[in-house]
Write an enzyme that holds these catalytic residues in place. Structure first.
Site, mmCIF file in Angstrom:
data_model
loop_
_atom_site.group_PDB
_atom_site.id
_atom_site.type_symbol
_atom_site.label_atom_id
_atom_site.label_comp_id
_atom_site.label_asym_id
_atom_site.label_seq_id
_atom_site.Cartn_x
_atom_site.Cartn_y
_atom_site.Cartn_z
ATOM 1 C CB SER A 131 32.157 -106.393 -107.914
ATOM 2 O OG SER A 131 31.496 -107.049 -109.112
ATOM 3 C CG ASP A 176 26.219 -103.299 -112.488
ATOM 4 O OD1 ASP A 176 26.463 -104.409 -113.164
ATOM 5 O OD2 ASP A 176 26.628 -103.229 -111.195
ATOM 6 C CG HIS A 189 29.773 -103.155 -112.189
ATOM 7 N ND1 HIS A 189 29.106 -103.711 -111.181
ATOM 8 C CD2 HIS A 189 31.299 -103.668 -112.139
ATOM 9 C CE1 HIS A 189 29.831 -104.830 -110.646
ATOM 10 N NE2 HIS A 189 31.161 -104.570 -110.980
#
Length: 363
Positions: A191, A285, A315
């Site tokens: 991320s 995501d 995610h």
């Protein structure tokens, strides 16, 4: 949240039920978006753990606690054969604590991987990324250095990135002492941590410094002003929604932050000459298109890339690999890709396919 150990036992039992039963328990039907079907186990977790309370009323401290408890419940056990040591690093503002993961079988030719945890610069820590880092070390047969960078809102951008860059520089200087080949390192993250890794490549290029040997990006956040289709298609996804991303970036960014700053949006940088890349995205995501776009842009500039999208996963899926078997398989595959990348087996090949095909590797 209930005691994590008790909840883990309960969830493992429920999630072992057949997919039709799980979907029925989740309200029935299949969650299908953009040609992708959400894994039924994640569909159940989405229903069980998604909170009706608006994200705007949550404080960063509450978000950190909730995420830590969730990960404690859902994360896989770290490989027991991996040795973990605490390392202190000289940071730009203060000493940084880091964990050094040493696998049971270390390839002495494998460079140190400096890996940055997720959490959009506000949540997450060394504990929430522990299992993934240990798995990358063991199956990648490499040293993994995971630094605890400063978090917002106590320390807004660029504090976290500056710490990440300092950790990478420290790894280069100390690689041989740690047990890796001297003067080289790889970067990686999940991320925003993946954004840090890509941003380091941009910063090194700007300074005319050598690139890392590899960048490993998992569900990367590489454009903070992204308006791609996945931001709309998966706007209500879990555990990261478009609203949650906006909320967390509001805490992370400083008032004068520029979306075109390559430390924030390396997707917008000139990526020619960047390090070879392993890029992994999740289908459900909001950030899915960012990772693919970054892979395409690197490839267009002649940078060797392996790209993989796990269609049915959301995610942050590595944190749920202790409950969801396909997430665990994905993490093991990623570690295998890492091993190939560190051995220099990334090759230039044809451009990415024009259609989305999550089952194909683009190399």
């Amino acid at each position: 949240m209930a005691d994590p150990a008790i909840q883990r036992l309960y969830l493992k039992s429920v999630l072992s039920l057949p997919p039709p039963v799980l979907r029925a328990l989740s309200g029935g039907g299949v969650i299908w978006r953009g040609g992708r079907t959400l894994d039924p186990r994640f569909q159940f977790l989405w229903k069980a753990w998604r909170k009706p309370r608006g994200i705007a009323s949550v404080t960063p401290e509450e978000a950190r606690t909730t995420w830590a408890e969730m990960v404690e419940t859902a994360a896989p056990r770290a490989p027991s054969m991996v040795r973990v040591d605490t390392v202190m690093i000289d940071g730009p503002a203060s000493t940084l604590t880091a964990r050094l993961y040493r696998p049971s079988t270390l390839d002495p030719a494998a460079p140190v991987l400096v890996f940055f945890h997720d959490g959009a610069g506000v949540v997450g820590d060394l504990e929430t990324s522990h299992a993934l880092c240990a798995r990358l070390a063991e199956y990648g047969q490499c040293l993994v250095l995971a630094p605890a960078y400063r978090l917002a809102p106590e320390h807004r951008f660029p504090a976290g990135f500056d710490d990440a860059f300092a950790a990478y520089a420290w790894a280069l200087e100390n690689a041989e002492r740690l047990g890796g080949p001297p003067g080289v390192a790889a970067v990686g993250g999940q991320s925003i941590g993946a954004g840090f890794a890509a941003g380091i490549c941009a910063a090194l290029k700007a300074e005319r410094q050598p690139q890392p040997v590899l960048q490993l990006l998992i569900c990367p956040l590489v454009d903070i002003a992204d308006e791609s289709q996945s931001m709309q298609t998966y706007a209500d996804a879990w555990p990261l929604s478009a609203q949650a991303l906006k909320w967390v970036l509001g805490w992370y960014l400083s008032a004068d932050a520029d979306p075109n700053d390559p430390r924030l949006s390396p997707l917008r940088a000139d990526v020619a000459g960047f390090a070879p890349a392993l890029i992994v995205t999740a289908g459900f995501d909001p950030l899915a298109d960012q990772g693919e776009s970054y892979a395409r842009k690197l490839k267009s500039k002649g940078v060797p890339v392996i790209y993989r999208c796990y269609d049915g996963l959301p995610h942050a899926f590595p944190e749920f690999a202790g409950l969801v078997p396909c997430a665990e398989v994905a993490c093991t595959e990623i570690a295998g890709f890492l091993r190939e990348g560190l051995e220099g087996r990334l090759v230039r090949a044809a451009a990415l396919p024009d259609h989305q095909d999550s089952m194909s590797l683009v190399i």
